[in-house]
Design an enzyme around this catalytic site. Sequence first.
Site, mmCIF file in Angstrom:
data_model
loop_
_atom_site.group_PDB
_atom_site.id
_atom_site.type_symbol
_atom_site.label_atom_id
_atom_site.label_comp_id
_atom_site.label_asym_id
_atom_site.label_seq_id
_atom_site.Cartn_x
_atom_site.Cartn_y
_atom_site.Cartn_z
ATOM 1 N N ASP A 250 0.821 -1.210 0.000
ATOM 2 C CA ASP A 250 0.000 0.000 0.000
ATOM 3 C C ASP A 250 0.862 1.269 0.000
ATOM 4 N N CYS B 181 -16.965 -13.626 -11.164
ATOM 5 C CA CYS B 181 -18.133 -12.894 -10.647
ATOM 6 C C CYS B 181 -19.411 -13.383 -11.316
ATOM 7 N N CYS C 279 -23.419 -12.071 -11.044
ATOM 8 C CA CYS C 279 -23.735 -11.470 -9.733
ATOM 9 C C CYS C 279 -23.469 -9.961 -9.723
ATOM 10 N N CYS D 191 -22.851 -6.592 -4.964
ATOM 11 C CA CYS D 191 -22.064 -5.494 -4.372
ATOM 12 C C CYS D 191 -22.519 -4.146 -4.924
ATOM 13 N N CYS E 292 -24.103 -1.269 -2.180
ATOM 14 C CA CYS E 292 -23.313 -0.109 -1.744
ATOM 15 C C CYS E 292 -24.264 1.012 -1.293
ATOM 16 N N CYS F 225 -17.443 6.903 -1.994
ATOM 17 C CA CYS F 225 -17.206 5.709 -1.165
ATOM 18 C C CYS F 225 -17.023 6.109 0.307
ATOM 19 N N CYS G 28 -15.403 1.019 5.282
ATOM 20 C CA CYS G 28 -16.691 0.367 5.000
ATOM 21 C C CYS G 28 -16.395 -0.986 4.369
HETATM 22 C C1 B12 Z 1 -6.584 4.434 -3.414
HETATM 23 C C2 B12 Z 1 -7.001 3.199 -2.679
HETATM 24 C C3 B12 Z 1 -8.298 3.167 -2.153
HETATM 25 C C4 B12 Z 1 -9.370 4.195 -2.551
HETATM 26 C C5 B12 Z 1 -9.908 3.810 -3.956
HETATM 27 C C6 B12 Z 1 -10.296 2.334 -4.032
HETATM 28 C C7 B12 Z 1 -10.542 1.798 -5.431
HETATM 29 N N1 B12 Z 1 -11.398 0.815 -5.532
HETATM 30 O O1 B12 Z 1 -9.931 2.262 -6.380
HETATM 31 C C8 B12 Z 1 -10.381 4.053 -1.376
HETATM 32 C C9 B12 Z 1 -10.004 5.031 -0.262
HETATM 33 C C10 B12 Z 1 -11.851 4.261 -1.725
HETATM 34 C C11 B12 Z 1 -10.060 2.629 -0.899
HETATM 35 C C12 B12 Z 1 -10.961 1.840 -0.207
HETATM 36 C C13 B12 Z 1 -10.680 0.546 0.211
HETATM 37 N N2 B12 Z 1 -9.497 -0.074 0.176
HETATM 38 CO CO1 B12 Z 1 -7.942 0.640 -0.739
HETATM 39 N N3 B12 Z 1 -6.434 1.097 -1.728
HETATM 40 C C14 B12 Z 1 -6.105 2.104 -2.508
HETATM 41 C C15 B12 Z 1 -4.701 1.950 -3.136
HETATM 42 C C16 B12 Z 1 -3.696 2.772 -2.328
HETATM 43 C C17 B12 Z 1 -4.629 2.313 -4.630
HETATM 44 C C18 B12 Z 1 -5.809 1.771 -5.445
HETATM 45 C C19 B12 Z 1 -6.029 2.570 -6.721
HETATM 46 O O2 B12 Z 1 -5.085 3.062 -7.302
HETATM 47 N N4 B12 Z 1 -7.294 2.663 -7.142
HETATM 48 C C20 B12 Z 1 -7.640 3.215 -8.439
HETATM 49 C C21 B12 Z 1 -8.094 2.038 -9.336
HETATM 50 C C22 B12 Z 1 -8.587 2.571 -10.697
HETATM 51 O O3 B12 Z 1 -6.950 1.238 -9.529
HETATM 52 P P1 B12 Z 1 -6.859 -0.274 -9.057
HETATM 53 O O4 B12 Z 1 -7.536 -0.443 -7.741
HETATM 54 O O5 B12 Z 1 -5.459 -0.731 -9.156
HETATM 55 O O6 B12 Z 1 -7.784 -0.988 -10.128
HETATM 56 C C23 B12 Z 1 -7.251 -1.475 -11.363
HETATM 57 C C24 B12 Z 1 -8.161 -2.522 -11.974
HETATM 58 O O7 B12 Z 1 -9.307 -2.704 -11.170
HETATM 59 C C25 B12 Z 1 -8.492 -1.983 -13.357
HETATM 60 N N5 B12 Z 1 -9.877 -1.635 -13.569
HETATM 61 C C26 B12 Z 1 -10.725 -1.151 -12.676
HETATM 62 N N6 B12 Z 1 -11.899 -0.949 -13.250
HETATM 63 C C27 B12 Z 1 -11.814 -1.302 -14.517
HETATM 64 C C28 B12 Z 1 -12.763 -1.275 -15.514
HETATM 65 C C29 B12 Z 1 -12.396 -1.623 -16.779
HETATM 66 C C30 B12 Z 1 -13.431 -1.552 -17.809
HETATM 67 C C31 B12 Z 1 -11.047 -2.011 -17.021
HETATM 68 C C32 B12 Z 1 -10.618 -2.373 -18.364
HETATM 69 C C33 B12 Z 1 -10.106 -2.051 -15.991
HETATM 70 C C34 B12 Z 1 -10.506 -1.725 -14.738
HETATM 71 O O8 B12 Z 1 -7.804 -0.775 -13.523
HETATM 72 C C35 B12 Z 1 -7.173 -0.350 -12.354
HETATM 73 C C36 B12 Z 1 -5.743 0.024 -12.667
HETATM 74 O O9 B12 Z 1 -5.651 0.733 -13.832
HETATM 75 C C37 B12 Z 1 -4.466 0.386 -2.958
HETATM 76 C C38 B12 Z 1 -3.014 -0.044 -2.764
HETATM 77 C C39 B12 Z 1 -2.288 -0.076 -4.097
HETATM 78 N N7 B12 Z 1 -1.146 0.581 -4.125
HETATM 79 O O10 B12 Z 1 -2.736 -0.654 -5.064
HETATM 80 C C40 B12 Z 1 -5.351 0.065 -1.722
HETATM 81 C C41 B12 Z 1 -6.109 -1.309 -1.679
HETATM 82 C C42 B12 Z 1 -6.706 -1.474 -3.067
HETATM 83 N N8 B12 Z 1 -7.175 -1.079 -0.706
HETATM 84 C C43 B12 Z 1 -7.433 -2.109 -0.017
HETATM 85 C C44 B12 Z 1 -8.495 -2.187 0.927
HETATM 86 C C45 B12 Z 1 -8.470 -3.346 1.911
HETATM 87 C C46 B12 Z 1 -9.526 -1.225 0.918
HETATM 88 C C47 B12 Z 1 -10.874 -1.290 1.662
HETATM 89 C C48 B12 Z 1 -11.470 -2.695 1.766
HETATM 90 C C49 B12 Z 1 -10.707 -0.678 3.078
HETATM 91 C C50 B12 Z 1 -12.026 -0.513 3.842
HETATM 92 N N9 B12 Z 1 -12.626 -1.579 4.345
HETATM 93 O O11 B12 Z 1 -12.504 0.588 3.999
HETATM 94 C C51 B12 Z 1 -11.749 -0.341 0.796
HETATM 95 C C52 B12 Z 1 -12.440 -1.118 -0.347
HETATM 96 C C53 B12 Z 1 -13.332 -0.263 -1.176
HETATM 97 C C54 B12 Z 1 -13.403 -0.797 -2.609
HETATM 98 N N10 B12 Z 1 -14.529 -1.380 -2.995
HETATM 99 O O12 B12 Z 1 -12.388 -0.680 -3.319
HETATM 100 C C55 B12 Z 1 -6.563 -3.294 -0.402
HETATM 101 C C56 B12 Z 1 -7.384 -4.254 -1.277
HETATM 102 C C57 B12 Z 1 -7.149 -5.740 -0.994
HETATM 103 C C58 B12 Z 1 -7.924 -6.611 -1.951
HETATM 104 N N11 B12 Z 1 -8.060 -7.881 -1.593
HETATM 105 O O13 B12 Z 1 -8.386 -6.187 -3.004
HETATM 106 C C59 B12 Z 1 -5.355 -2.570 -1.152
HETATM 107 C C60 B12 Z 1 -4.729 -3.392 -2.269
HETATM 108 C C61 B12 Z 1 -4.309 -2.245 -0.065
HETATM 109 C C62 B12 Z 1 -3.491 -3.464 0.342
HETATM 110 N N12 B12 Z 1 -2.195 -3.454 0.136
HETATM 111 O O14 B12 Z 1 -3.994 -4.450 0.826
HETATM 112 N N13 B12 Z 1 -8.832 2.251 -1.275
HETATM 113 S S1 SF4 Z 2 -16.573 0.235 0.594
HETATM 114 FE FE1 SF4 Z 2 -17.203 1.953 -0.694
HETATM 115 S S2 SF4 Z 2 -17.849 0.940 -2.581
HETATM 116 FE FE2 SF4 Z 2 -17.860 -0.650 -1.022
HETATM 117 S S3 SF4 Z 2 -20.005 -0.646 -0.195
HETATM 118 FE FE3 SF4 Z 2 -18.769 0.689 1.115
HETATM 119 S S4 SF4 Z 2 -19.148 2.726 0.248
HETATM 120 FE FE4 SF4 Z 2 -19.723 1.270 -1.334
#
Ligand code: B12
Ligand code: SF4
Length: 317
Positions: free
Chosen positions: A131, A185, A188, A191, A195, A211, A238
């Site tokens: 992270d 998935c 389903c 989620c 939310c 969120c 959450c």
């Molecule tokens: C910023 C961040 C957040 C943000 C944004 C979360 C999000 N979903 O993007 C916020 C603050 C909301 C958050 C919340 C949470 N987070 Co957080 N977060 C991060 C962090 C630091 C970066 C994630 C990021 O860059 N997000 C932006 C998205 C766009 O990028 P991404 O997640 O990598 O998703 C990629 C793919 O999903 C793909 N993708 C996504 N959508 C689509 C759609 C299409 C069409 C395509 C082609 C591709 C695609 O593209 C993305 C990359 O380009 C990571 C750690 C890390 N360095 O990765 C932890 C991390 C993702 N978080 C984590 C956790 C535990 C949480 C929470 C559960 C905490 C909580 N209980 O409150 C929640 C979960 C909420 C949720 N549903 O995601 C864990 C997830 C573990 C897991 N098993 O997945 C991580 C990996 C930290 C860790 N080291 O464990 N988080």
């Molecule tokens: S963690 Fe964020 S995306 Fe997931 S149910 Fe809660 S508010 Fe919605």
Amino acid sequence: MTSADIKARARSLGFDACGIAPASAHPELAFFPEWLARGYAGSMTYLHRSADRRADARNVLPTARTVIATATVYNTDRPYSTEMSNGGRAQIARYAWGDDYHDVIGARLEQLVNWMRRESPEPFDARAYVDTGPVQERVYAQHAGIGWIGRNTCVISPTLGSWTFLGVILCSLPLEVDAPALDQCGTCTLCIEACPTHAIVAPGVLDSTRCISYLTIEHRGDIPADQRAGIGSHVYGCDVCQEVCPWNALAPRSEDPAWQPRPAWDAVDLVALSKRSDGDLASALRGSAMRRAKAQGLRRNVAVALSNAEIEVEADR
Ligand code: B12
Ligand code: SF4
């Protein structure tokens, strides 16, 4: 030292899963700039600043050839927030109940790298993150075969579910890689429907600014008035979109002492939480993942939750 040796060592260090992905610009990474452009990162400006590096692990470690991805279960034997009808209970995300995962997983990743350095016949470059670095951990975990990126955007392992911390080691060694995990998935959409704030705007796409996790942990200053009701009694993070996921129905629980709920955060009541002194809160936050919000942020969230539950707290004299 083979990939199998590394995975076996990872298991003995406490990781529940370990896989290896190529260190390349996987197609999913191309979505990240678009996600930023849509404003979904809100005030998390560090994501904008590091966007170039996040496009490819080799922008972080130019010699990287592989990414060793790990997953660690933090689930414990406590009910889900969706199973509780008591609006006076403060809801705290389960990942935050125990010790700070940055410290615990970070130390374990370091132990794994140190062991690899002793075992490897040749020197190599390595950089470990949990992270903490400009690396899209979920994408590399999926390509390492740990689990697929679900509609709720979390990495879901078919055997472990999604209550896992991810951690990665960028590595210059040309290790044997795993096949990516396949999306399971199906049809389903539980989620997306569950939310409370409709933050999952499309399958796998999260608008952070809606969120509850973002609003209660990352957002600084007042929570906008029109977003307060949706927060309900969530005071830190959450879990709803993971609680309703069928892949977590039988999710394994961890016996690791690091993730067992600290008494200060176990089944805590909103009123009791609001009455804790600053000193008491500060000491309970020490070494906990919740220190990110600080006592001040927690108090702000508790005030919103109390107002949502229509509970008035009388000041102690
Ligand atoms: C910023 C961040 C957040 C943000 C944004 C979360 C999000 N979903 O993007 C916020 C603050 C909301 C958050 C919340 C949470 N987070 Co957080 N977060 C991060 C962090 C630091 C970066 C994630 C990021 O860059 N997000 C932006 C998205 C766009 O990028 P991404 O997640 O990598 O998703 C990629 C793919 O999903 C793909 N993708 C996504 N959508 C689509 C759609 C299409 C069409 C395509 C082609 C591709 C695609 O593209 C993305 C990359 O380009 C990571 C750690 C890390 N360095 O990765 C932890 C991390 C993702 N978080 C984590 C956790 C535990 C949480 C929470 C559960 C905490 C909580 N209980 O409150 C929640 C979960 C909420 C949720 N549903 O995601 C864990 C997830 C573990 C897991 N098993 O997945 C991580 C990996 C930290 C860790 N080291 O464990 N988080
Ligand atoms: S963690 Fe964020 S995306 Fe997931 S149910 Fe809660 S508010 Fe919605």
